[in-house]
Design a protein around this motif. Sequence first.
Motif, PDB file in Angstrom:
ATOM      1  N   SER A 172       7.687  -5.751  -6.312  1.00  0.00           N
ATOM      2  CA  SER A 172       6.630  -5.647  -5.303  1.00  0.00           C
ATOM      3  C   SER A 172       5.912  -4.321  -5.526  1.00  0.00           C
ATOM      4  CB  SER A 172       7.183  -5.744  -3.884  1.00  0.00           C
ATOM      5  OG  SER A 172       8.189  -4.780  -3.652  1.00  0.00           O
ATOM      6  N   ALA A 173       4.583  -4.333  -5.370  1.00  0.00           N
ATOM      7  CA  ALA A 173       3.793  -3.164  -5.734  1.00  0.00           C
ATOM      8  C   ALA A 173       2.588  -3.002  -4.822  1.00  0.00           C
ATOM      9  CB  ALA A 173       3.324  -3.280  -7.186  1.00  0.00           C
ATOM     10  N   GLY A 174       2.092  -1.773  -4.755  1.00  0.00           N
ATOM     11  CA  GLY A 174       0.871  -1.504  -3.998  1.00  0.00           C
ATOM     12  C   GLY A 174       1.122  -1.271  -2.522  1.00  0.00           C
ATOM     13  N   ARG A 214      -2.236   5.188   0.724  1.00  0.00           N
ATOM     14  CA  ARG A 214      -2.916   5.562  -0.509  1.00  0.00           C
ATOM     15  C   ARG A 214      -2.254   5.011  -1.776  1.00  0.00           C
ATOM     16  NH1 ARG A 214      -3.472  11.871  -0.354  1.00  0.00           N
ATOM     17  NH2 ARG A 214      -4.301  11.428  -2.440  1.00  0.00           N
ATOM     18  N   SER A 215      -1.292   4.133  -1.653  1.00  0.00           N
ATOM     19  CA  SER A 215      -0.650   3.595  -2.847  1.00  0.00           C
ATOM     20  C   SER A 215      -1.660   2.850  -3.711  1.00  0.00           C
ATOM     21  CB  SER A 215       0.488   2.643  -2.452  1.00  0.00           C
ATOM     22  OG  SER A 215       1.016   2.011  -3.606  1.00  0.00           O
ATOM     23  N   SER A 216      -1.691   3.178  -4.999  1.00  0.00           N
ATOM     24  CA  SER A 216      -2.608   2.520  -5.938  1.00  0.00           C
ATOM     25  C   SER A 216      -1.994   1.294  -6.589  1.00  0.00           C
ATOM     26  CB  SER A 216      -3.011   3.510  -7.036  1.00  0.00           C
ATOM     27  OG  SER A 216      -1.879   3.857  -7.825  1.00  0.00           O
ATOM     28  N   GLY A 217      -0.664   1.166  -6.519  1.00  0.00           N
ATOM     29  CA  GLY A 217       0.024   0.068  -7.199  1.00  0.00           C
ATOM     30  C   GLY A 217       0.306   0.339  -8.667  1.00  0.00           C
ATOM     31  N   ALA A 256      -6.863  -3.083  -6.940  1.00  0.00           N
ATOM     32  CA  ALA A 256      -7.824  -3.541  -7.954  1.00  0.00           C
ATOM     33  C   ALA A 256      -7.275  -3.223  -9.333  1.00  0.00           C
ATOM     34  CB  ALA A 256      -9.178  -2.880  -7.742  1.00  0.00           C
ATOM     35  N   LEU A 257      -6.203  -3.902  -9.716  1.00  0.00           N
ATOM     36  CA  LEU A 257      -5.567  -3.689 -11.009  1.00  0.00           C
ATOM     37  C   LEU A 257      -5.443  -5.027 -11.731  1.00  0.00           C
ATOM     38  CD1 LEU A 257      -2.617  -1.302 -10.013  1.00  0.00           C
ATOM     39  CD2 LEU A 257      -4.712  -0.665 -11.219  1.00  0.00           C
ATOM     40  N   PRO A 258      -5.593  -5.037 -13.073  1.00  0.00           N
ATOM     41  CA  PRO A 258      -5.426  -6.281 -13.819  1.00  0.00           C
ATOM     42  C   PRO A 258      -3.963  -6.703 -13.861  1.00  0.00           C
ATOM     43  CG  PRO A 258      -5.735  -4.449 -15.327  1.00  0.00           C
ATOM     44  CD  PRO A 258      -5.965  -3.902 -13.948  1.00  0.00           C
ATOM     45  N   THR A 259      -3.723  -7.996 -13.903  1.00  0.00           N
ATOM     46  CA  THR A 259      -2.366  -8.519 -13.975  1.00  0.00           C
ATOM     47  C   THR A 259      -1.789  -8.268 -15.359  1.00  0.00           C
ATOM     48  OG1 THR A 259      -3.001 -10.264 -12.434  1.00  0.00           O
ATOM     49  CG2 THR A 259      -0.941 -10.575 -13.654  1.00  0.00           C
ATOM     50  N   PRO A 260      -0.612  -7.685 -15.462  1.00  0.00           N
ATOM     51  CA  PRO A 260      -0.001  -7.482 -16.775  1.00  0.00           C
ATOM     52  C   PRO A 260       0.238  -8.815 -17.480  1.00  0.00           C
ATOM     53  CG  PRO A 260       1.108  -6.161 -15.101  1.00  0.00           C
ATOM     54  CD  PRO A 260       0.194  -7.093 -14.376  1.00  0.00           C
ATOM     55  N   ALA A 261       0.251  -8.766 -18.798  1.00  0.00           N
ATOM     56  CA  ALA A 261       0.465  -9.976 -19.586  1.00  0.00           C
ATOM     57  C   ALA A 261       1.832 -10.583 -19.294  1.00  0.00           C
ATOM     58  CB  ALA A 261       0.353  -9.647 -21.076  1.00  0.00           C
ATOM     59  N   ASN A 262       1.872 -11.914 -19.257  1.00  0.00           N
ATOM     60  CA  ASN A 262       3.121 -12.671 -19.086  1.00  0.00           C
ATOM     61  C   ASN A 262       3.819 -12.378 -17.760  1.00  0.00           C
ATOM     62  OD1 ASN A 262       2.922 -13.820 -21.775  1.00  0.00           O
ATOM     63  ND2 ASN A 262       3.559 -11.814 -22.543  1.00  0.00           N
ATOM     64  N   VAL A 263       3.011 -12.096 -16.731  1.00  0.00           N
ATOM     65  CA  VAL A 263       3.536 -11.834 -15.398  1.00  0.00           C
ATOM     66  C   VAL A 263       2.907 -12.812 -14.422  1.00  0.00           C
ATOM     67  CG1 VAL A 263       3.471 -10.177 -13.472  1.00  0.00           C
ATOM     68  CG2 VAL A 263       4.045  -9.384 -15.778  1.00  0.00           C
ATOM     69  N   THR A 264       3.725 -13.398 -13.545  1.00  0.00           N
ATOM     70  CA  THR A 264       3.223 -14.257 -12.472  1.00  0.00           C
ATOM     71  C   THR A 264       2.925 -13.389 -11.263  1.00  0.00           C
ATOM     72  OG1 THR A 264       4.535 -16.151 -13.232  1.00  0.00           O
ATOM     73  CG2 THR A 264       3.749 -16.199 -10.959  1.00  0.00           C
TER      74      THR A 264
END
Length: 217
Positions: free
Chosen positions: A11-13, A28-31, A56-64
């Motif tokens: 979990s992030a952000g 202020r967490s950026s994720g 507003a971050l791109p999804t890492p490759a091979n991650v759901t």
Amino acid sequence: MSLRGRRVIVSAGPTFEDLDPVRFIGNRSSGKMGFAVADAAARQGAEVVLVAGPVALPTPANVTRIDVRSAAQMHAAVLAALPADVYIGAAAVADFTPRAVAPGKIKKQAGMDTLVLELVRTPDILAEVAVHPRRPRLVVGFAAETDHVEQYARGKLEKKQLDLIAANRVGVAGSGFESDENALAVYGRDGFERALGPAPKIQLADNLLELISTRLG
């Protein structure tokens, strides 16, 4: 070490707790740290589910990726993603949320100098995962603190029955929220202790996942 064949939930952000259709309580967490952890786990071969707050971050490759907004939504998404081998709670989840969301924009009134909000506790995701019937083999928390970092981190580790906690100081230049770099102190309930960084967050994520992989055996 490799995480191939393992299932990892991250979990992030931040979470945003709405006051009305216009305003919210957030942080202020950026994720960036959580996304780096999800990316590192995927590169080590894990099946990764990333429950992301509003960033507003791109999804890492091979991650759901599962996008959520509030603490309640993150709580539901994390529990629904179980079972897993590892849960890494890197999100900065709001501790409190408004008891009620106003249906319309809260307007200033004549003579209105203060506004009183009634807040209620949000679900404690880390603590619930740690005692869940489908508890992951490793439950890893994060502690972002402005002072007494080790004291508060160790207290959280014990109180929430976590296996590891990664602590960092926030509110200082060059680390923590919104920065591309960080430094972590990792503590375990078995007496484990390791300092990581200062370093770019992607490097710290690799180092943290190496520790986790080793502990999984």
